[in-house]
Design a protein around this motif. Structure first.
Motif, PDB file in Angstrom:
ATOM      1  N   TYR A  70     -45.199 -36.803  11.387  1.00 15.57           N
ATOM      2  CA  TYR A  70     -45.588 -36.805  12.792  1.00 15.57           C
ATOM      3  C   TYR A  70     -44.629 -36.051  13.692  1.00 15.57           C
ATOM      4  O   TYR A  70     -44.781 -36.077  14.915  1.00 15.57           O
ATOM      5  CB  TYR A  70     -45.745 -38.248  13.290  1.00 15.57           C
ATOM      6  N   THR A  71     -43.639 -35.390  13.122  1.00 20.34           N
ATOM      7  CA  THR A  71     -42.683 -34.618  13.903  1.00 20.34           C
ATOM      8  C   THR A  71     -42.431 -33.301  13.186  1.00 20.34           C
ATOM      9  O   THR A  71     -42.099 -33.305  12.003  1.00 20.34           O
ATOM     10  CB  THR A  71     -41.340 -35.372  14.030  1.00 20.34           C
ATOM     11  N   GLN A  72     -42.595 -32.206  13.886  1.00 17.08           N
ATOM     12  CA  GLN A  72     -42.266 -30.896  13.330  1.00 17.08           C
ATOM     13  C   GLN A  72     -41.258 -30.241  14.260  1.00 17.08           C
ATOM     14  O   GLN A  72     -41.462 -30.186  15.472  1.00 17.08           O
ATOM     15  CB  GLN A  72     -43.510 -30.015  13.206  1.00 17.08           C
ATOM     16  N   VAL A  73     -40.169 -29.758  13.691  1.00 17.78           N
ATOM     17  CA  VAL A  73     -39.110 -29.145  14.476  1.00 17.78           C
ATOM     18  C   VAL A  73     -38.976 -27.680  14.058  1.00 17.78           C
ATOM     19  O   VAL A  73     -38.818 -27.387  12.870  1.00 17.78           O
ATOM     20  CB  VAL A  73     -37.759 -29.876  14.269  1.00 17.78           C
ATOM     21  N   PHE A  74     -39.074 -26.803  15.043  1.00 15.77           N
ATOM     22  CA  PHE A  74     -38.863 -25.380  14.817  1.00 15.77           C
ATOM     23  C   PHE A  74     -37.718 -24.915  15.691  1.00 15.77           C
ATOM     24  O   PHE A  74     -37.505 -25.437  16.779  1.00 15.77           O
ATOM     25  CB  PHE A  74     -40.122 -24.573  15.154  1.00 15.77           C
ATOM     26  N   PHE A  75     -36.994 -23.939  15.203  1.00 11.65           N
ATOM     27  CA  PHE A  75     -35.850 -23.371  15.907  1.00 11.65           C
ATOM     28  C   PHE A  75     -36.157 -21.915  16.206  1.00 11.65           C
ATOM     29  O   PHE A  75     -36.604 -21.181  15.328  1.00 11.65           O
ATOM     30  CB  PHE A  75     -34.613 -23.478  15.006  1.00 11.65           C
ATOM     31  N   VAL A  76     -35.959 -21.513  17.446  1.00 13.21           N
ATOM     32  CA  VAL A  76     -36.057 -20.105  17.814  1.00 13.21           C
ATOM     33  C   VAL A  76     -34.648 -19.671  18.153  1.00 13.21           C
ATOM     34  O   VAL A  76     -34.006 -20.259  19.028  1.00 13.21           O
ATOM     35  CB  VAL A  76     -36.994 -19.877  19.021  1.00 13.21           C
ATOM     36  N   GLY A  77     -34.145 -18.687  17.442  1.00 14.69           N
ATOM     37  CA  GLY A  77     -32.765 -18.273  17.635  1.00 14.69           C
ATOM     38  C   GLY A  77     -32.571 -16.789  17.422  1.00 14.69           C
ATOM     39  O   GLY A  77     -33.528 -16.043  17.225  1.00 14.69           O
ATOM     40  N   ILE A  78     -31.318 -16.392  17.434  1.00 16.26           N
ATOM     41  CA  ILE A  78     -30.954 -14.996  17.248  1.00 16.26           C
ATOM     42  C   ILE A  78     -29.967 -14.916  16.094  1.00 16.26           C
ATOM     43  O   ILE A  78     -28.954 -15.616  16.090  1.00 16.26           O
ATOM     44  CB  ILE A  78     -30.349 -14.412  18.534  1.00 16.26           C
ATOM     45  N   ARG A  79     -30.280 -14.080  15.121  1.00 14.86           N
ATOM     46  CA  ARG A  79     -29.398 -13.936  13.961  1.00 14.86           C
ATOM     47  C   ARG A  79     -28.070 -13.343  14.396  1.00 14.86           C
ATOM     48  O   ARG A  79     -28.029 -12.373  15.132  1.00 14.86           O
ATOM     49  CB  ARG A  79     -30.021 -13.007  12.934  1.00 14.86           C
ATOM     50  N   SER A  80     -27.010 -13.922  13.888  1.00 15.01           N
ATOM     51  CA  SER A  80     -25.695 -13.336  14.100  1.00 15.01           C
ATOM     52  C   SER A  80     -24.879 -13.570  12.851  1.00 15.01           C
ATOM     53  O   SER A  80     -24.981 -14.625  12.221  1.00 15.01           O
ATOM     54  CB  SER A  80     -25.016 -13.921  15.337  1.00 15.01           C
ATOM     55  N   GLY A  81     -24.117 -12.599  12.486  1.00 16.15           N
ATOM     56  CA  GLY A  81     -23.355 -12.664  11.251  1.00 16.15           C
ATOM     57  C   GLY A  81     -24.060 -11.918  10.146  1.00 16.15           C
ATOM     58  O   GLY A  81     -25.249 -11.639  10.213  1.00 16.15           O
ATOM     59  N   ALA A  82     -23.296 -11.576   9.148  1.00 16.91           N
ATOM     60  CA  ALA A  82     -23.846 -10.822   8.022  1.00 16.91           C
ATOM     61  C   ALA A  82     -24.618 -11.743   7.087  1.00 16.91           C
ATOM     62  O   ALA A  82     -24.311 -12.921   6.967  1.00 16.91           O
ATOM     63  CB  ALA A  82     -22.728 -10.128   7.269  1.00 16.91           C
ATOM     64  N   ARG A  83     -25.608 -11.171   6.440  1.00 18.13           N
ATOM     65  CA  ARG A  83     -26.339 -11.904   5.417  1.00 18.13           C
ATOM     66  C   ARG A  83     -25.918 -11.358   4.063  1.00 18.13           C
ATOM     67  O   ARG A  83     -25.666 -10.161   3.919  1.00 18.13           O
ATOM     68  CB  ARG A  83     -27.838 -11.725   5.603  1.00 18.13           C
ATOM     69  N   LYS A  84     -25.889 -12.233   3.074  1.00 22.20           N
ATOM     70  CA  LYS A  84     -25.544 -11.790   1.737  1.00 22.20           C
ATOM     71  C   LYS A  84     -26.748 -11.183   1.061  1.00 22.20           C
ATOM     72  O   LYS A  84     -27.846 -11.744   1.100  1.00 22.20           O
ATOM     73  CB  LYS A  84     -25.068 -12.978   0.899  1.00 22.20           C
ATOM     74  N   LYS A  85     -26.558 -10.045   0.432  1.00 22.23           N
ATOM     75  CA  LYS A  85     -27.616  -9.441  -0.375  1.00 22.23           C
ATOM     76  C   LYS A  85     -27.561 -10.028  -1.774  1.00 22.23           C
ATOM     77  O   LYS A  85     -26.598 -10.692  -2.148  1.00 22.23           O
ATOM     78  CB  LYS A  85     -27.421  -7.926  -0.447  1.00 22.23           C
ATOM     79  N   ARG A  86     -28.573  -9.744  -2.564  1.00 28.45           N
ATOM     80  CA  ARG A  86     -28.610 -10.263  -3.930  1.00 28.45           C
ATOM     81  C   ARG A  86     -27.458  -9.726  -4.778  1.00 28.45           C
ATOM     82  O   ARG A  86     -26.986 -10.390  -5.683  1.00 28.45           O
ATOM     83  CB  ARG A  86     -29.932  -9.904  -4.596  1.00 28.45           C
ATOM     84  N   ASP A  87     -27.047  -8.501  -4.482  1.00 30.85           N
ATOM     85  CA  ASP A  87     -25.966  -7.900  -5.278  1.00 30.85           C
ATOM     86  C   ASP A  87     -24.579  -8.356  -4.821  1.00 30.85           C
ATOM     87  O   ASP A  87     -23.567  -7.900  -5.336  1.00 30.85           O
ATOM     88  CB  ASP A  87     -26.055  -6.384  -5.249  1.00 30.85           C
ATOM     89  N   GLY A  88     -24.505  -9.248  -3.830  1.00 35.21           N
ATOM     90  CA  GLY A  88     -23.231  -9.772  -3.370  1.00 35.21           C
ATOM     91  C   GLY A  88     -22.651  -9.044  -2.166  1.00 35.21           C
ATOM     92  O   GLY A  88     -21.726  -9.533  -1.530  1.00 35.21           O
ATOM     93  N   SER A  89     -23.199  -7.883  -1.828  1.00 36.63           N
ATOM     94  CA  SER A  89     -22.707  -7.160  -0.656  1.00 36.63           C
ATOM     95  C   SER A  89     -23.266  -7.798   0.611  1.00 36.63           C
ATOM     96  O   SER A  89     -24.129  -8.667   0.551  1.00 36.63           O
ATOM     97  CB  SER A  89     -23.096  -5.684  -0.739  1.00 36.63           C
ATOM     98  N   LYS A  90     -22.778  -7.354   1.756  1.00 32.54           N
ATOM     99  CA  LYS A  90     -23.214  -7.928   3.023  1.00 32.54           C
ATOM    100  C   LYS A  90     -24.116  -6.961   3.780  1.00 32.54           C
ATOM    101  O   LYS A  90     -23.889  -5.765   3.789  1.00 32.54           O
ATOM    102  CB  LYS A  90     -22.001  -8.297   3.874  1.00 32.54           C
ATOM    103  N   ASP A  91     -25.111  -7.534   4.430  1.00 33.03           N
ATOM    104  CA  ASP A  91     -26.071  -6.765   5.218  1.00 33.03           C
ATOM    105  C   ASP A  91     -25.841  -7.069   6.692  1.00 33.03           C
ATOM    106  O   ASP A  91     -26.018  -8.199   7.131  1.00 33.03           O
ATOM    107  CB  ASP A  91     -27.494  -7.160   4.816  1.00 33.03           C
ATOM    108  N   PHE A  92     -25.442  -6.059   7.452  1.00 33.59           N
ATOM    109  CA  PHE A  92     -25.186  -6.223   8.879  1.00 33.59           C
ATOM    110  C   PHE A  92     -26.326  -5.658   9.740  1.00 33.59           C
ATOM    111  O   PHE A  92     -26.172  -5.509  10.930  1.00 33.59           O
ATOM    112  CB  PHE A  92     -23.871  -5.515   9.270  1.00 33.59           C
ATOM    113  N   SER A  93     -27.463  -5.366   9.133  1.00 33.81           N
ATOM    114  CA  SER A  93     -28.540  -4.687   9.854  1.00 33.81           C
ATOM    115  C   SER A  93     -29.118  -5.511  11.001  1.00 33.81           C
ATOM    116  O   SER A  93     -29.657  -4.951  11.947  1.00 33.81           O
ATOM    117  CB  SER A  93     -29.664  -4.287   8.900  1.00 33.81           C
ATOM    118  N   ARG A  94     -29.018  -6.826  10.920  1.00 36.77           N
ATOM    119  CA  ARG A  94     -29.546  -7.668  12.000  1.00 36.77           C
ATOM    120  C   ARG A  94     -28.465  -8.530  12.628  1.00 36.77           C
ATOM    121  O   ARG A  94     -28.749  -9.594  13.162  1.00 36.77           O
ATOM    122  CB  ARG A  94     -30.678  -8.542  11.477  1.00 36.77           C
TER     123      ARG A  94
END
Length: 145
Positions: A70-94
């Motif tokens: 009976y409760t659904q929670v959604f978050f609207v936000g802005i990405r900050s920080g690098a994301r890890k790629k599958r190969d272990g490197s970091k993606d700063f595109s967003r």
């Protein structure tokens, strides 16, 4: 954090309780998703544009830990920080870490908020989207039964 809580939808809530749990949860989730989408689009529309990275960094996400039947929670936000790629490197595109400077200002720059004004402008439309989608899903599911 800005929170929007809808109340006064007693009839819809009663109809929701008559549906099987899976159907009720899915109907509510899709309805709240529709409302979050309205807010996300409003934030994107008001985001400052230099490279377009900030607009692309706005996202919405369901918070499963706080969601239930009976409760659904959604978050609207802005990405900050690098994301890890599958190969272990970091993606700063967003990586839009600088959004806070626009929103709240700095000692050398006045605030030029866009997140809070977008929410305040879109929260009524989001509430209508939630109520409309929920009513549509409930009537659709009751027709199927």
């Amino acid at each position: 954090m800005i929170e929007m809580k809808l109340e006064g939808l007693r009839e819809l809530s009663k109809q929701l309780q008559l549906l099987p749990e899976r159907v009720a949860r899915n109907a509510l989730r899709s309805a709240v998703y529709a409302g979050a989408r309205v807010v996300r689009k409003a934030v994107q529309a008001r985001a400052p544009v230099a490279t377009g990275k900030l607009k692309a960094s706005v996202y919405q996400k369901q918070i499963r830990e706080h969601s239930n039947l009976y409760t659904q929670v959604f978050f609207v936000g802005i990405r900050s920080g690098a994301r890890k790629k599958r190969d272990g490197s970091k993606d700063f595109s967003r990586d839009s870490w600088y959004w806070r400077m626009h929103e709240m200002g700095t000692s050398k720059m006045a605030a030029r908020p866009f997140v809070r004004p977008a929410f305040l402008a879109a929260h009524e439309e989001a509430a209508r989207a939630i109520a409309t989608k929920l009513a549509d899903r409930i009537s659709e599911e009751t027709r199927r039964s």
